[in-house]
Design an enzyme around this catalytic site. Structure first.
Site, PDB file in Angstrom:
ATOM      1  N   LYS A 194       0.840  -1.206   0.000  1.00 11.22           N
ATOM      2  CA  LYS A 194       0.000   0.000   0.000  1.00 11.22           C
ATOM      3  C   LYS A 194       0.873   1.253   0.000  1.00 11.22           C
ATOM      4  O   LYS A 194       1.605   1.506   0.946  1.00 11.22           O
ATOM      5  CB  LYS A 194      -0.891   0.052   1.243  1.00 11.22           C
ATOM      6  CG  LYS A 194      -1.866   1.238   1.157  1.00 11.22           C
ATOM      7  CD  LYS A 194      -2.542   1.554   2.471  1.00 11.22           C
ATOM      8  CE  LYS A 194      -1.820   2.606   3.266  1.00 11.22           C
ATOM      9  NZ  LYS A 194      -1.823   3.944   2.665  1.00 11.22           N
ATOM     10  N   GLU A 268      10.913   0.807   9.567  1.00  8.06           N
ATOM     11  CA  GLU A 268      11.817   1.930   9.265  1.00  8.06           C
ATOM     12  C   GLU A 268      11.062   3.185   9.655  1.00  8.06           C
ATOM     13  O   GLU A 268      10.125   3.584   8.962  1.00  8.06           O
ATOM     14  CB  GLU A 268      12.142   1.986   7.769  1.00  8.06           C
ATOM     15  CG  GLU A 268      12.735   0.718   7.198  1.00  8.06           C
ATOM     16  CD  GLU A 268      14.222   0.595   7.445  1.00  8.06           C
ATOM     17  OE1 GLU A 268      14.803   1.478   8.110  1.00  8.06           O
ATOM     18  OE2 GLU A 268      14.796  -0.398   6.989  1.00  8.06           O
ATOM     19  N   CYS A 302      13.653  10.788   6.218  1.00  9.45           N
ATOM     20  CA  CYS A 302      13.749  10.232   7.578  1.00  9.45           C
ATOM     21  C   CYS A 302      15.149  10.419   8.145  1.00  9.45           C
ATOM     22  O   CYS A 302      15.316  10.602   9.336  1.00  9.45           O
ATOM     23  CB  CYS A 302      13.368   8.765   7.553  1.00  9.45           C
ATOM     24  SG  CYS A 302      14.211   7.871   6.257  1.00  9.45           S
ATOM     25  N   GLU A 399      10.821  15.075  15.383  1.00  9.81           N
ATOM     26  CA  GLU A 399      11.002  15.106  13.930  1.00  9.81           C
ATOM     27  C   GLU A 399      10.041  16.118  13.305  1.00  9.81           C
ATOM     28  O   GLU A 399       8.831  16.020  13.481  1.00  9.81           O
ATOM     29  CB  GLU A 399      10.730  13.706  13.371  1.00  9.81           C
ATOM     30  CG  GLU A 399      11.046  13.603  11.905  1.00  9.81           C
ATOM     31  CD  GLU A 399      10.774  12.205  11.363  1.00  9.81           C
ATOM     32  OE1 GLU A 399       9.711  11.638  11.661  1.00  9.81           O
ATOM     33  OE2 GLU A 399      11.627  11.695  10.616  1.00  9.81           O
TER      34      GLU A 399
HETATM   35  P1  NAP Z   1       2.779   7.581   8.474  1.00  6.75           P
HETATM   36  O1  NAP Z   1       1.690   8.513   8.768  1.00  6.75           O
HETATM   37  O2  NAP Z   1       3.245   6.670   9.551  1.00  6.75           O
HETATM   38  O3  NAP Z   1       2.306   6.731   7.211  1.00  6.75           O
HETATM   39  C1  NAP Z   1       3.095   5.734   6.610  1.00  6.75           C
HETATM   40  C2  NAP Z   1       2.196   4.746   5.914  1.00  6.75           C
HETATM   41  O4  NAP Z   1       1.396   4.068   6.886  1.00  6.75           O
HETATM   42  C3  NAP Z   1       1.217   5.398   4.960  1.00  6.75           C
HETATM   43  O5  NAP Z   1       1.003   4.531   3.861  1.00  6.75           O
HETATM   44  C4  NAP Z   1      -0.024   5.499   5.812  1.00  6.75           C
HETATM   45  O6  NAP Z   1      -1.202   5.606   5.060  1.00  6.75           O
HETATM   46  C5  NAP Z   1       0.020   4.208   6.585  1.00  6.75           C
HETATM   47  N1  NAP Z   1      -0.722   4.184   7.830  1.00  6.75           N
HETATM   48  C6  NAP Z   1      -1.230   5.221   8.549  1.00  6.75           C
HETATM   49  N2  NAP Z   1      -1.836   4.765   9.663  1.00  6.75           N
HETATM   50  C7  NAP Z   1      -1.712   3.413   9.665  1.00  6.75           C
HETATM   51  C8  NAP Z   1      -2.111   2.367  10.561  1.00  6.75           C
HETATM   52  N3  NAP Z   1      -2.761   2.619  11.694  1.00  6.75           N
HETATM   53  N4  NAP Z   1      -1.791   1.089  10.235  1.00  6.75           N
HETATM   54  C9  NAP Z   1      -1.110   0.809   9.119  1.00  6.75           C
HETATM   55  N5  NAP Z   1      -0.719   1.752   8.231  1.00  6.75           N
HETATM   56  C10 NAP Z   1      -1.000   3.036   8.498  1.00  6.75           C
HETATM   57  O7  NAP Z   1       4.072   8.310   7.973  1.00  6.75           O
HETATM   58  P2  NAP Z   1       4.146   9.404   6.828  1.00  6.75           P
HETATM   59  O8  NAP Z   1       3.721  10.690   7.412  1.00  6.75           O
HETATM   60  O9  NAP Z   1       3.502   8.914   5.602  1.00  6.75           O
HETATM   61  O10 NAP Z   1       5.715   9.417   6.534  1.00  6.75           O
HETATM   62  C11 NAP Z   1       6.589  10.187   7.248  1.00  6.75           C
HETATM   63  C12 NAP Z   1       7.305   9.373   8.288  1.00  6.75           C
HETATM   64  O11 NAP Z   1       7.980   8.273   7.679  1.00  6.75           O
HETATM   65  C13 NAP Z   1       8.377  10.151   8.981  1.00  6.75           C
HETATM   66  O12 NAP Z   1       8.320   9.926  10.360  1.00  6.75           O
HETATM   67  C14 NAP Z   1       9.664   9.579   8.417  1.00  6.75           C
HETATM   68  O13 NAP Z   1      10.773   9.713   9.232  1.00  6.75           O
HETATM   69  C15 NAP Z   1       9.305   8.180   8.172  1.00  6.75           C
HETATM   70  N6  NAP Z   1      10.186   7.571   7.180  1.00  6.75           N
HETATM   71  C16 NAP Z   1      11.109   6.670   7.592  1.00  6.75           C
HETATM   72  C17 NAP Z   1      11.981   6.101   6.690  1.00  6.75           C
HETATM   73  C18 NAP Z   1      13.003   5.099   7.136  1.00  6.75           C
HETATM   74  O14 NAP Z   1      13.557   4.423   6.288  1.00  6.75           O
HETATM   75  N7  NAP Z   1      13.285   4.977   8.403  1.00  6.75           N
HETATM   76  C19 NAP Z   1      11.910   6.447   5.351  1.00  6.75           C
HETATM   77  C20 NAP Z   1      10.957   7.378   4.950  1.00  6.75           C
HETATM   78  C21 NAP Z   1      10.102   7.927   5.886  1.00  6.75           C
HETATM   79  P3  NAP Z   1      -1.713   7.060   4.543  1.00  6.75           P
HETATM   80  O15 NAP Z   1      -0.543   7.875   4.174  1.00  6.75           O
HETATM   81  O16 NAP Z   1      -2.508   6.732   3.368  1.00  6.75           O
HETATM   82  O17 NAP Z   1      -2.464   7.635   5.681  1.00  6.75           O
END
Ligand code: NAP
Ligand code: MG
Length: 492
Positions: A194, A268, A302, A399
């Site tokens: 997804k 991650e 990230c 962050e």
């Molecule tokens: P997020 O809100 O956690 O969302 C990530 C993914 O999870 C999206 O596809 C989201 O769907 C989905 N999601 C949301 N709630 C969920 C739940 N309860 N159960 C399962 N899936 C769920 O993060 P984001 O705002 O998209 O991304 C930013 C974050 O990603 C930052 O904290 C960044 O540091 C981190 N990141 C980490 C890495 C790494 O390699 N460590 C790399 C890139 C980003 P929707 O978006 O459709 O709501």
């Protein structure tokens, strides 16, 4: 070796430059996209759709199917039945399919780059020179491993895990999809992936590629939706592994959801990387590295170098040079090949960044922003620096995920190690110094999954990537990335 993909920013202090827009017509975006399940594009059972927009213009780009629990179940069933075929396929054949995907990504690279930029807001220069080429590299790299697993795990009986549920964020949409799908396929797993709600388009183009590459139906299923769709994947009883990249908060929800189920997971999560400049560093190179470290992809990274620590004796020089450099950054239309900083991915993320700017000022930090004019429409943010920051400030601990840098000083190695390690995260760090011994000392004491020395934001399919502490667990990339998708038994 990592290829040099350091952000190449354009100097032009007068900010007078001829616009050089990439042509939008090279990418055809359909009005509506369905779910990719069992090798076919299927309408969502709940008949619901959502819009994806261009964050630089706020225009609607397309209508996207929203998968409900029944769609997730359909996708998992397709992946389960494909698992028998895929896991038993001669490994060399599996490798050929992955290789074919890599080639097709290369063939459609320009179109993929344009769509990535339109859907997510990142500068076209980054999509074109970084995201999409690295996507291709990942598929090539893991295609090569498919028939060599006995060398990766000598003298062990290697088995794939089964059906992998993969959930990815919006900051590197297609690259995150490649990070997840390529090693899973090479090791014989099948996939339900997804993408994020705000950036589903390139994953759907990848679904077209996978269909055209003629992978057996159900080996890769790409389903779109919001957080609830992700949760339905996590909670599905027939998923064997969750590979998640996203926020630490959602990572914790997933950890709780799978506790006791036997599902494997790699997480991650977030980061708050320290970038450290010692007084013996080549200062101009270090300043350029800091700019790249925090402003690459609008700071939606990230492992962004969001906390800068500067040794006291060079502090004034570094801050002055950073401020000068800030003024030369071109902020605006992501489709313009000159642009250094594109659009913030969503209104929600822009609100989040602006909230932190207010918090920083309230905490007593001094805010400096470039004087660039922002476009009237779309979601944009000026590159921002905070000085007079305390280690305990929220802007130094949490962050922000935007183009915002905090700067602090230090005197000794021990002091900066203590400060650099003092956040809940541990994903990456940067060190700028002329002394090899200092690099060595830092790399063994910094609690970070990757330490870059005299460079920043280098990514390569051969290198493991992942975090300490609340930045998650497990590693993706390289040999370690294969290990995350297999189970080993020891035969005595
Ligand atoms: P997020 O809100 O956690 O969302 C990530 C993914 O999870 C999206 O596809 C989201 O769907 C989905 N999601 C949301 N709630 C969920 C739940 N309860 N159960 C399962 N899936 C769920 O993060 P984001 O705002 O998209 O991304 C930013 C974050 O990603 C930052 O904290 C960044 O540091 C981190 N990141 C980490 C890495 C790494 O390699 N460590 C790399 C890139 C980003 P929707 O978006 O459709 O709501
Ligand atoms: Mg979008």
């Amino acid at each position: 070796m990592a290829r040099n993909n350091t952000l190449k920013l354009k100097f032009d202090s007068a900010r007078k430059y001829a616009p050089a827009p990439e042509s939008r017509s090279a990418a055809k975006i359909k009005d509506q996209y369905e779910l990719f399940i069992n090798g076919k594009f299927e309408k969502p059972l709940g008949k619901k759709y959502f819009d994806t927009i261009n964050p630089a213009t706020e225009e609607k780009l397309s209508r996207i199917a929203e998968a409900n629990e029944a769609d997730v179940d359909k996708a998992v069933k397709a992946a389960r039945s494909a698992f028998g075929v895929w896991s038993k396929m001669v490994p060399k054949e599996r490798g050929k399919y992955i290789f074919r995907i890599a080639r097709m990504v290369q063939e459609r690279a320009r179109e993929l780059a344009i769509v990535e930029t339109l859907d997510g807001g990142k500068p076209i220069r980054e999509s074109r020179d970084f995201d999409i080429p690295v996507v291709g590299n990942h598929f090539f790299y893991y295609a090569g491993w498919a028939d060599k697993l006995e060398y990766a795990f000598p003298n062990r009986n290697v088995q794939p895990l089964g059906v992998a549920g993969q959930i990815i964020p919006w900051n590197f949409p297609l690259l995150m999809a490649a990070w997840k799908i390529a090693p899973a396929l090479a090791t014989g797993n099948t996939v339900v992936l997804k993408p994020a709600e705000t950036t589903p388009l390139t994953a759907l183009l990848l679904a077209e590629i996978i269909q055209e590459a003629d992978l057996p139906p159900g080996v890769v299923n790409i389903i779109t939706g919001a957080g609830a769709t992700g949760a339905a994947i996590v909670n599905h009883p027939d998923i064997n592994k969750i590979a998640f990249t996203g926020s630490t908060d959602v990572g914790k929800i997933i950890q709780r959801a799978i506790a006791g189920t036997g599902k494997k997971a790699t997480l991650e999560l977030g980061g708050k990387a320290a970038n450290i400049i010692f007084d013996d560093a080549p200062i101009d190179q270090a300043v350029e590295g800091v700019i790249n470290g925090i402003f690459f992809n609008q700071g939606h990274v990230c492992c962004a170098g969001s906390r800068l620590y500067v040794q006291e004796s060079v502090y004034k020089e570094v801050v002055r040079k950073l401020k000068d450099r800030l003024e030369t950054l071109i902020v605006g239309d992501p489709m313009d090949k000159n642009t250094d900083i594109g659009a913030i991915n969503s209104k929600q993320q822009l609100d989040q960044i602006n909230k932190y700017l207010k918090i920083g000022v309230k905490e007593g930090a001094e805010m400096y922003q470039s004087s660039v004019d922002l476009p009237k429409k779309g979601f944009f943010c000026r590159p921002t620096i905070f000085t007079n920051v305390a280690q305990s400030n929220r802007i130094s601990q949490e962050e922000i995920f935007g183009p915002v840098l905090t700067i602090q000083t230090f005197r000794t190695d021990d002091e900066v190690i203590e400060k650099a390690n003092n956040t809940p995260y541990g994903l990456s760090a940067g060190v700028w110094t002329d002394k090899g011994s200092k690099i060595f000392n830092m790399t063994i004491k910094l609690r970070a999954g990757v330490v870059w020395a005299n460079t920043f934001n280098q990514f390569d399919p051969t290198s493991p990537f992942g975090g300490y502490k609340e930045s998650g667990y497990g590693r993706e990339g390289g040999l370690h990335g294969l290990g995350a998708y297999v189970t080993l038994s020891n035969v005595v």
